[in-house]
Write a protein that holds these residues in place. Structure first.
Motif, PDB file in Angstrom:
ATOM      1  N   UNK A 252      -5.006   4.192 -11.687  1.00  0.00           N
ATOM      2  CA  UNK A 252      -4.530   3.644  -9.578  1.00  0.00           C
ATOM      3  C   UNK A 252      -3.900   5.263  -9.096  1.00  0.00           C
ATOM      4  N   UNK A 253      -4.187   5.878  -8.384  1.00  0.00           N
ATOM      5  CA  UNK A 253      -3.042   6.339  -7.848  1.00  0.00           C
ATOM      6  C   UNK A 253      -3.594   6.567  -6.440  1.00  0.00           C
ATOM      7  N   UNK A 254      -2.208   6.884  -5.650  1.00  0.00           N
ATOM      8  CA  UNK A 254      -2.583   6.404  -4.032  1.00  0.00           C
ATOM      9  C   UNK A 254      -1.855   8.356  -3.281  1.00  0.00           C
ATOM     10  N   UNK A 255      -2.372   8.953  -2.304  1.00  0.00           N
ATOM     11  CA  UNK A 255      -1.817   9.809  -1.837  1.00  0.00           C
ATOM     12  C   UNK A 255      -1.568   8.951   0.199  1.00  0.00           C
ATOM     13  N   UNK A 256       0.301   9.472  -0.265  1.00  0.00           N
ATOM     14  CA  UNK A 256       0.521   9.052   0.942  1.00  0.00           C
ATOM     15  C   UNK A 256       1.084   9.860   1.607  1.00  0.00           C
ATOM     16  N   UNK A 257       1.605   9.987   3.106  1.00  0.00           N
ATOM     17  CA  UNK A 257       2.121  10.380   4.244  1.00  0.00           C
ATOM     18  C   UNK A 257       3.668  10.828   4.058  1.00  0.00           C
ATOM     19  N   UNK A 258       4.640  11.075   4.348  1.00  0.00           N
ATOM     20  CA  UNK A 258       6.019  10.873   4.455  1.00  0.00           C
ATOM     21  C   UNK A 258       7.119  12.336   4.544  1.00  0.00           C
ATOM     22  N   UNK A 259       6.972  12.204   5.574  1.00  0.00           N
ATOM     23  CA  UNK A 259       7.828  13.964   5.758  1.00  0.00           C
ATOM     24  C   UNK A 259       7.519  14.728   7.072  1.00  0.00           C
ATOM     25  N   UNK A 260       5.994  14.349   6.753  1.00  0.00           N
ATOM     26  CA  UNK A 260       5.315  15.505   7.185  1.00  0.00           C
ATOM     27  C   UNK A 260       4.266  16.488   5.965  1.00  0.00           C
ATOM     28  N   UNK A 261       4.624  15.709   5.202  1.00  0.00           N
ATOM     29  CA  UNK A 261       3.700  16.138   3.575  1.00  0.00           C
ATOM     30  C   UNK A 261       3.762  15.051   3.050  1.00  0.00           C
ATOM     31  N   UNK A 262       2.499  15.058   2.013  1.00  0.00           N
ATOM     32  CA  UNK A 262       1.352  14.708   1.413  1.00  0.00           C
ATOM     33  C   UNK A 262       1.909  14.090  -0.130  1.00  0.00           C
ATOM     34  N   UNK A 263       1.708  12.909  -0.616  1.00  0.00           N
ATOM     35  CA  UNK A 263       2.169  13.059  -2.110  1.00  0.00           C
ATOM     36  C   UNK A 263       1.522  11.736  -2.858  1.00  0.00           C
ATOM     37  N   UNK A 264       1.424  12.164  -3.804  1.00  0.00           N
ATOM     38  CA  UNK A 264      -0.296  11.743  -4.976  1.00  0.00           C
ATOM     39  C   UNK A 264       1.803  10.639  -5.766  1.00  0.00           C
TER      40      UNK A 264
ATOM     41  N   UNK B 108       2.080   4.010  -9.592  1.00  0.00           N
ATOM     42  CA  UNK B 108       3.140   2.744 -10.102  1.00  0.00           C
ATOM     43  C   UNK B 108       3.566   3.242 -11.332  1.00  0.00           C
ATOM     44  N   UNK B 109       4.939   3.564 -10.867  1.00  0.00           N
ATOM     45  CA  UNK B 109       5.910   3.454 -11.994  1.00  0.00           C
ATOM     46  C   UNK B 109       6.609   5.387 -12.186  1.00  0.00           C
ATOM     47  N   UNK B 110       5.820   5.687 -11.024  1.00  0.00           N
ATOM     48  CA  UNK B 110       6.128   7.705 -10.640  1.00  0.00           C
ATOM     49  C   UNK B 110       7.296   7.347  -9.583  1.00  0.00           C
TER      50      UNK B 110
ATOM     51  N   UNK C  75      -3.458  -1.170   3.975  1.00  0.00           N
ATOM     52  CA  UNK C  75      -2.699  -0.624   2.313  1.00  0.00           C
ATOM     53  C   UNK C  75      -1.773   0.646   2.089  1.00  0.00           C
ATOM     54  N   UNK C  76      -0.676  -0.052   1.286  1.00  0.00           N
ATOM     55  CA  UNK C  76       1.204  -0.300   2.129  1.00  0.00           C
ATOM     56  C   UNK C  76       0.855   0.498  -0.008  1.00  0.00           C
ATOM     57  N   UNK C  77       2.328   1.239  -0.027  1.00  0.00           N
ATOM     58  CA  UNK C  77       3.178   1.834  -0.724  1.00  0.00           C
ATOM     59  C   UNK C  77       4.654   0.794  -1.419  1.00  0.00           C
TER      60      UNK C  77
ATOM     61  N   UNK D 218      11.225   5.485  -6.510  1.00  0.00           N
ATOM     62  CA  UNK D 218      10.767   4.984  -7.855  1.00  0.00           C
ATOM     63  C   UNK D 218       9.520   3.901  -7.507  1.00  0.00           C
ATOM     64  N   UNK D 219       8.062   4.472  -7.537  1.00  0.00           N
ATOM     65  CA  UNK D 219       6.512   3.948  -6.617  1.00  0.00           C
ATOM     66  C   UNK D 219       6.992   2.871  -7.812  1.00  0.00           C
ATOM     67  N   UNK D 220       6.578   1.648  -7.141  1.00  0.00           N
ATOM     68  CA  UNK D 220       6.757   0.193  -7.973  1.00  0.00           C
ATOM     69  C   UNK D 220       5.236  -0.829  -7.732  1.00  0.00           C
ATOM     70  N   UNK D 221       4.999  -0.191  -6.333  1.00  0.00           N
ATOM     71  CA  UNK D 221       3.211  -0.351  -7.029  1.00  0.00           C
ATOM     72  C   UNK D 221       2.346  -0.339  -5.656  1.00  0.00           C
ATOM     73  N   UNK D 222       0.928  -0.618  -5.714  1.00  0.00           N
ATOM     74  CA  UNK D 222       0.472   0.225  -4.281  1.00  0.00           C
ATOM     75  C   UNK D 222      -0.741  -1.103  -4.257  1.00  0.00           C
ATOM     76  N   UNK D 223      -0.231  -1.700  -2.944  1.00  0.00           N
ATOM     77  CA  UNK D 223      -1.516  -2.744  -2.456  1.00  0.00           C
ATOM     78  C   UNK D 223      -1.928  -2.048  -1.581  1.00  0.00           C
ATOM     79  N   UNK D 224      -3.140  -2.789  -2.325  1.00  0.00           N
ATOM     80  CA  UNK D 224      -4.065  -2.375  -1.244  1.00  0.00           C
ATOM     81  C   UNK D 224      -5.142  -3.902  -1.542  1.00  0.00           C
TER      82      UNK D 224
END
Length: 105
Positions: A1-13, A16-18, A57-59, A97-103
């Motif tokens: 499972x992974x997510x693409x988020x937006x933070x600070x004008x950039x996108x990150x893949x 969990x654990x990353x 959805x949230x990370x 440190x990514x803890x979990x993805x809630x969806x």
């Protein structure tokens, strides 16, 4: 499972654990951060896309460290004019440190 988020004008893949480095955010080390600008979630071989964000959805991430990136040298010069300027810049960042993805879907 992974997510693409937006933070600070950039996108990150993220998964969990990353770990990721984002622009400086005003949280203390060890604090829990909720990133709610989720653009896409991939789960069990299927992808869910938002327009622009997925509602609900949230990370959840932990602030691990704060620091400055490597120095970037900015050098300006104009030929035959005796003009030279040397500057350096170190961009501040926050390591998460990514803890979990809630969806909920």
């Amino acid at each position: 499972m992974y997510a693409i988020i937006e933070k600070g004008g950039k996108q990150y893949r993220v998964s969990p654990g990353g770990k990721i480095k984002v622009e400086k955010i005003p949280f203390e080390t060890g604090a829990e951060v909720v990133l709610d600008k989720v653009l896409m979630v991939s789960k069990d071989g299927g992808n869910i896309f938002g327009s622009p964000y997925i509602r609900g959805a949230k990370v959840i991430a932990l602030v691990e460290d704060k620091g400055k990136a490597r120095k970037v040298v900015v050098f300006k010069k104009k030929p035959r004019k005796n003009y030279r300027r040397l500057r350096g810049h170190r961009q501040p960042f926050t390591s998460l440190n990514i803890k979990e993805i809630v969806f909920g879907g």
